[in-house]
Each structure stands twice: as structure tokens, then as C-alpha cells.
Enzyme design. Structure first.
Site, PDB file in Angstrom:
ATOM      1  CE  LYS A 194      -3.460   2.383   2.749  1.00 37.29           C
ATOM      2  NZ  LYS A 194      -4.452   2.264   3.809  1.00 37.29           N
ATOM      3  CE  LYS A 247      -6.117   1.780  -0.325  1.00 34.98           C
ATOM      4  NZ  LYS A 247      -6.294   1.876   1.058  1.00 34.98           N
TER       5      LYS A 247
HETATM    6  C1  PBG Z   1      -7.322   3.034   5.909  1.00 35.29           C
HETATM    7  C2  PBG Z   1      -7.589   3.005   4.452  1.00 35.29           C
HETATM    8  C3  PBG Z   1      -7.421   4.022   3.506  1.00 35.29           C
HETATM    9  C4  PBG Z   1      -7.900   3.524   2.297  1.00 35.29           C
HETATM   10  C5  PBG Z   1      -8.293   2.214   2.532  1.00 35.29           C
HETATM   11  N1  PBG Z   1      -8.074   1.909   3.865  1.00 35.29           N
HETATM   12  C6  PBG Z   1      -7.000   5.420   3.665  1.00 35.29           C
HETATM   13  C7  PBG Z   1      -5.611   5.783   3.905  1.00 35.29           C
HETATM   14  O1  PBG Z   1      -4.712   4.951   4.013  1.00 35.29           O
HETATM   15  O2  PBG Z   1      -5.402   6.972   4.048  1.00 35.29           O
HETATM   16  C8  PBG Z   1      -7.969   4.283   0.990  1.00 35.29           C
HETATM   17  C9  PBG Z   1      -9.061   3.868   0.089  1.00 35.29           C
HETATM   18  C10 PBG Z   1      -9.399   4.820  -0.991  1.00 35.29           C
HETATM   19  O3  PBG Z   1      -8.757   5.868  -1.197  1.00 35.29           O
HETATM   20  O4  PBG Z   1     -10.367   4.525  -1.694  1.00 35.29           O
HETATM   21  N2  PBG Z   1      -6.010   3.008   6.304  1.00 35.29           N
END
Ligand code: PBG
Length: 321
Positions: A194, A247
């Protein structure tokens, strides 16, 4: 080459990549109240929904043949530790029980996002301590809380738990916490790679989870790194992850491909909020054809190697497909 492109039937026959509704996961943002459907201004067509409305969403998702739902929560109140994340009466736990009580959920995989950022007052994904240089997001103490959250969500009915925090060692701790609770059948979908991305912007409005200070760059990955992503995946699998999630998706399709070539586990790609919003903005201006651009973006993720896709377009795409 053009002989096989002459008709839609021919093109269909030789198509290499298929996209089906069952490969799509629809994210839901659950908020307190009843009969609430509040549109997220930066994500037209996406809503914060109360538990009763979430049940209706599940019924529609099941009718469309979608693969499942990914649940996020907007708690009534937040605190330093994010206690709402492992509260058995918490917002997502409550939603999971309501969804499980409805027949539609039998056709869907219910995935619970595991993180603290929606539940902490400071908006970080772990415990924050003040230091001389500013602040530190603690690793090991956060990991323990994530284990508790995962177990609580699985007890409430989550079919899969999906840690998105990017703390080190959290998959091992979550596996341990699940097993200790007799939840050894609950799989872990780890957001293994991520990246610290600008494309999460609209989500932070949707989940009310923007960090109140600093950023997430000390725990989410640097967007320039692909080898590091492979190491993250390897570690998570070693700790017991059953599946992985990559992601964001569109700006990182090479990472999805590299992961597909290296690992034989089920893998998803997350078409994140900013990817959705920018496409929607272009649709609203008439700059892109909505249906074609939406499907093309999703097929690209499948072609890069994703088995399934988490996307805010899931319902719209499900209708088209
Ligand atoms: C929580 C999380 C996030 C997303 C998914 N789980 C936000 C982040 O890390 O700031 C992002 C999902 C999206 O942008 O659609 N940690």
C-alpha cells in the site's frame, strides 16, 4: 491481425481477459443513525450509509452478482487509541451482524477493513507518541490493537479481515489473535503493498480519517518502489496472509504485474477513491465516455494480473456486465 477484429462475436471469442461482476468488491462506509444516505461530495454516487441502508446496498450487490463488500466505519466518537475499532458494539461490528442476518449476505463475501485511522482522534493508523522531532507512530503497540480489532470484526461475522494499516508484523499478530479466539477459519487479505498516495484524498473525506498532523509516509510505502513492494508481500505471506491487495491500482499496474509474476496467491487491486473521483469528474464534464472508460480501467487491472478488484464502480460496472 484485423480478420479477428471484424465483429463483436469474433472479438468476444478471442478476448484474453474477462471481467465479471463476481470479481468486483464494493466498499461501504457505515455511519451511525437510521435511514442515512449522505453523499460524499468528492465522490459522486458514493454515500455514507447507516446500518439499515447498508443492508439495502447488500441486497442490491447480491442481485448484481458482485463478489462482496468491503466495510469501513465512521464511529460515533473517536479517541487517541481508536478503541472503536475493537468495540464489539462498534459501528462495523453492528453492521456485520445486521448483514449476516440478511439472506443477501450469503451470496457475498463480507470483508472488514482493519485499521485504526477511522477511529483515532488524530487520524493516524496507529498509536501516536510525541517525540522531540515531532511524533512517532508506534509499531508494536499498534499491532496489538489491530489484532484485537481483527478478532472483534471476525467474531461479528466478517468472512475476511483486511488489514490496511501498514504496520510491520501485523499479519502475524492478527493470525495469532484470530486463532486464539477460535477463528482459525477466517482468512486474512493483507493490503501488502500500500503506497503513500495522493489518490486516497477523497476517501479521507468519506471515512473522516485525514491525519490531523503529519502524513502517512513513515508507514505507507514510497510510490517509487517496486522491489520493496515484493518484499512486503513476501513478509506478509510468511506471516500467514491468505491473499494480498495492491493499492492504488491504476498508477501502480506494473507493481500488480510484478506481484502476479512472483506470487501464486489470490490477489486483488484496489481502484482507490481518487481514481474513481477523477474519472467521475471527467464524465461529468463530458470529457470521457463513462461506460467505456470505467470498463477499460477495470479490464486493465485484470490484465495486469489482479484476480479481483475493489472499486467504487462495482455496482455501475455490475449493471453493465
Ligand atoms: C485506511 C484506508 C485508507 C484507504 C483504505 N483503507 C486510507 C488511507 O490509508 O489513508 C484508501 C481507500 C481509498 O482511497 O479509496 N487506512
Amino acid at each position: 491481425m484485423r480478420r479477428l477484429r471484424r465483429t463483436e462475436a469474433l472479438r468476444n471469442l478471442v478476448r484474453e481477459t474477462r471481467l465479471t461482476p463476481g470479481q468486483l468488491i464494493y466498499p461501504l462506509f457505515i455511519c451511525p443513525g437510521e435511514g442515512v444516505r449522505k453523499e460524499i461530495s468528492s465522490m459522486p454516487g458514493v454515500f455514507n450509509v447507516s446500518v439499515d441502508e447498508a443492508v439495502k446496498e447488500a441486497e442490491e450487490a447480491a442481485r448484481l452478482g458482485l463478489g462482496g463488500l468491503l466495510l469501513f466505519g465512521l464511529p460515533e466518537s473517536k479517541d487517541e487509541e481508536g478503541t472503536g475499532a475493537w468495540d464489539d458494539e462498534g459501528i462495523v461490528q453492528t453492521a456485520l451482524r445486521a448483514l449476516k442476518a440478511n439472506a443477501a449476505s450469503k451470496k457475498l463475501v463480507l470483508i472488514a477493513d482493519v485499521c485504526l485511522c477511522e477511529y483515532t482522534s488524530h487520524g493516524h493508523c496507529g498509536i501516536v507518541t510525541k517525540t522531540e522531532e515531532g511524533f512517532e507512530v508506534e509499531n508494536d503497540s499498534s499491532v496489538e490493537l489491530l489484532g484485537r480489532a481483527a478478532a472483534s470484526l471476525a467474531r461479528a461475522g466478517a468472512d475476511i479481515v483486511a488489514p490496511s494499516d501498514m504496520m510491520d508484523g501485523r499479519v502475524a499478530e492478527i493470525r495469532h489473535a484470530l486463532d486464539e479466539d477460535g477463528l482459525e477459519q477466517t482468512p486474512i487479505l493483507s493490503y501488502a503493498a500500500k503506497f503513500a498516495s495522493a489518490f486516497y484524498g477523497p476517501f479521507r473525506e468519506a471515512a473522516d480519517s485525514a491525519p490531523q498532523f503529519g502524513d502517512r509516509k513513515t508507514y505507507q510505502m514510497d510510490g517509487a518502489n517496486v522491489r520493496e513492494a515484493l518484499r512486503e508481500i513476501e513478509l506478509d505471506l510468511g506471516e500467514g496472509a491468505d491473499m494480498i491487495l495492491m493499492k492504488p491500482a491504476m498508477p501502480y499496474l506494473d507493481v500488480v504485474r510484478a506481484a502476479r509474476d512472483r506470487f501464486d496467491v489470490p490477489m486483488g487491486a484496489y481502484q482507490v477513491s481518487g481514481e474513481y473521483s477523477m474519472l467521475k469528474a471527467a464524465f461529468a464534464r463530458g470529457w470521457l465516455e463513462p461506460e467505456r472508460a470505467m470498463i477499460e480501467s477495470l479490464v486493465g487491472m485484470r490484465r495486469a494480473g489482479a484476480d479481483f478488484i475493489v472499486t467504487y464502480f462495482a455496482k455501475e460496472a455490475g449493471k453493465v456486465l
